[in-house]
Design a protein around this motif. Sequence first.
Motif, PDB file in Angstrom:
ATOM      1  N   GLU A  66      58.630 -59.608 -16.001  1.00  0.00           N
ATOM      2  CA  GLU A  66      58.209 -60.993 -16.231  1.00  0.00           C
ATOM      3  C   GLU A  66      57.808 -61.211 -17.684  1.00  0.00           C
ATOM      4  O   GLU A  66      58.151 -62.239 -18.285  1.00  0.00           O
ATOM      5  CB  GLU A  66      57.052 -61.356 -15.303  1.00  0.00           C
ATOM      6  N   ALA A  67      57.095 -60.252 -18.261  1.00  0.00           N
ATOM      7  CA  ALA A  67      56.689 -60.364 -19.673  1.00  0.00           C
ATOM      8  C   ALA A  67      57.917 -60.355 -20.581  1.00  0.00           C
ATOM      9  O   ALA A  67      57.987 -61.112 -21.554  1.00  0.00           O
ATOM     10  CB  ALA A  67      55.740 -59.236 -20.043  1.00  0.00           C
ATOM     11  N   GLY A  68      58.894 -59.519 -20.258  1.00  0.00           N
ATOM     12  CA  GLY A  68      60.122 -59.473 -21.048  1.00  0.00           C
ATOM     13  C   GLY A  68      60.889 -60.776 -20.995  1.00  0.00           C
ATOM     14  O   GLY A  68      61.372 -61.271 -22.015  1.00  0.00           O
ATOM     15  N   MET A  69      60.985 -61.364 -19.807  1.00  0.00           N
ATOM     16  CA  MET A  69      61.684 -62.642 -19.674  1.00  0.00           C
ATOM     17  C   MET A  69      60.933 -63.754 -20.402  1.00  0.00           C
ATOM     18  O   MET A  69      61.546 -64.610 -21.032  1.00  0.00           O
ATOM     19  CB  MET A  69      61.856 -63.007 -18.199  1.00  0.00           C
ATOM     20  N   ALA A  70      59.600 -63.739 -20.337  1.00  0.00           N
ATOM     21  CA  ALA A  70      58.807 -64.756 -21.043  1.00  0.00           C
ATOM     22  C   ALA A  70      59.021 -64.644 -22.554  1.00  0.00           C
ATOM     23  O   ALA A  70      59.202 -65.655 -23.241  1.00  0.00           O
ATOM     24  CB  ALA A  70      57.321 -64.614 -20.705  1.00  0.00           C
ATOM     25  N   ALA A  71      59.023 -63.413 -23.066  1.00  0.00           N
ATOM     26  CA  ALA A  71      59.244 -63.205 -24.499  1.00  0.00           C
ATOM     27  C   ALA A  71      60.647 -63.648 -24.899  1.00  0.00           C
ATOM     28  O   ALA A  71      60.838 -64.281 -25.944  1.00  0.00           O
ATOM     29  CB  ALA A  71      59.024 -61.736 -24.856  1.00  0.00           C
ATOM     30  N   LEU A  72      61.627 -63.351 -24.074  1.00  0.00           N
ATOM     31  CA  LEU A  72      63.001 -63.768 -24.358  1.00  0.00           C
ATOM     32  C   LEU A  72      63.106 -65.284 -24.388  1.00  0.00           C
ATOM     33  O   LEU A  72      63.729 -65.855 -25.296  1.00  0.00           O
ATOM     34  CB  LEU A  72      63.939 -63.192 -23.293  1.00  0.00           C
ATOM     35  N   ASN A  73      62.484 -65.953 -23.427  1.00  0.00           N
ATOM     36  CA  ASN A  73      62.528 -67.410 -23.385  1.00  0.00           C
ATOM     37  C   ASN A  73      61.831 -68.050 -24.580  1.00  0.00           C
ATOM     38  O   ASN A  73      62.216 -69.132 -25.020  1.00  0.00           O
ATOM     39  CB  ASN A  73      61.943 -67.936 -22.076  1.00  0.00           C
ATOM     40  N   GLU A  74      60.808 -67.387 -25.132  1.00  0.00           N
ATOM     41  CA  GLU A  74      60.141 -67.913 -26.321  1.00  0.00           C
ATOM     42  C   GLU A  74      61.098 -68.004 -27.497  1.00  0.00           C
ATOM     43  O   GLU A  74      60.926 -68.833 -28.380  1.00  0.00           O
ATOM     44  CB  GLU A  74      58.955 -67.025 -26.708  1.00  0.00           C
ATOM     45  N   HIS A  75      62.114 -67.166 -27.510  1.00  0.00           N
ATOM     46  CA  HIS A  75      63.103 -67.190 -28.590  1.00  0.00           C
ATOM     47  C   HIS A  75      64.325 -68.023 -28.213  1.00  0.00           C
ATOM     48  O   HIS A  75      64.880 -68.730 -29.054  1.00  0.00           O
ATOM     49  CB  HIS A  75      63.532 -65.767 -28.946  1.00  0.00           C
TER      50      HIS A  75
END
Length: 129
Positions: free
Chosen positions: A66-75
Amino acid sequence: MGDYREAVARWIRQLTIVLDTSLTDQEQARLIGEVNGPVEFTIQLPPYRWAWQQAVARDVMEAAAEAGMAALNEHLNPAMETTRYLLERLSEATGRPREDLMQEMSIVLDAAIAASEDPPHGEGPSDDS
């Protein structure tokens, strides 16, 4: 298809969906999920002595995903909005429909990536065995 080439193709598919103003945000999210498929993380957890250890490990893996997907979506989200804006401006400046520009961009990018993936003539593996 190489990883980079597939990433660009995915980007084009996402842009095509996002640029469709007839779709709601929820419809766009659903279509992007359908077109690109789910993101899956496959990690084999070792056997644990106690069931609670496996449960904790699974919770940690889910939180990391979930943290990885959130970070990806921030970019991705700002990049998507920037690309959308640039396509709209280019469409206005040239008088060409966005769909035509998207199609041209897709073809040109795919050809450029394919050319960069193929070794120059005569530099590939030899058939002389």
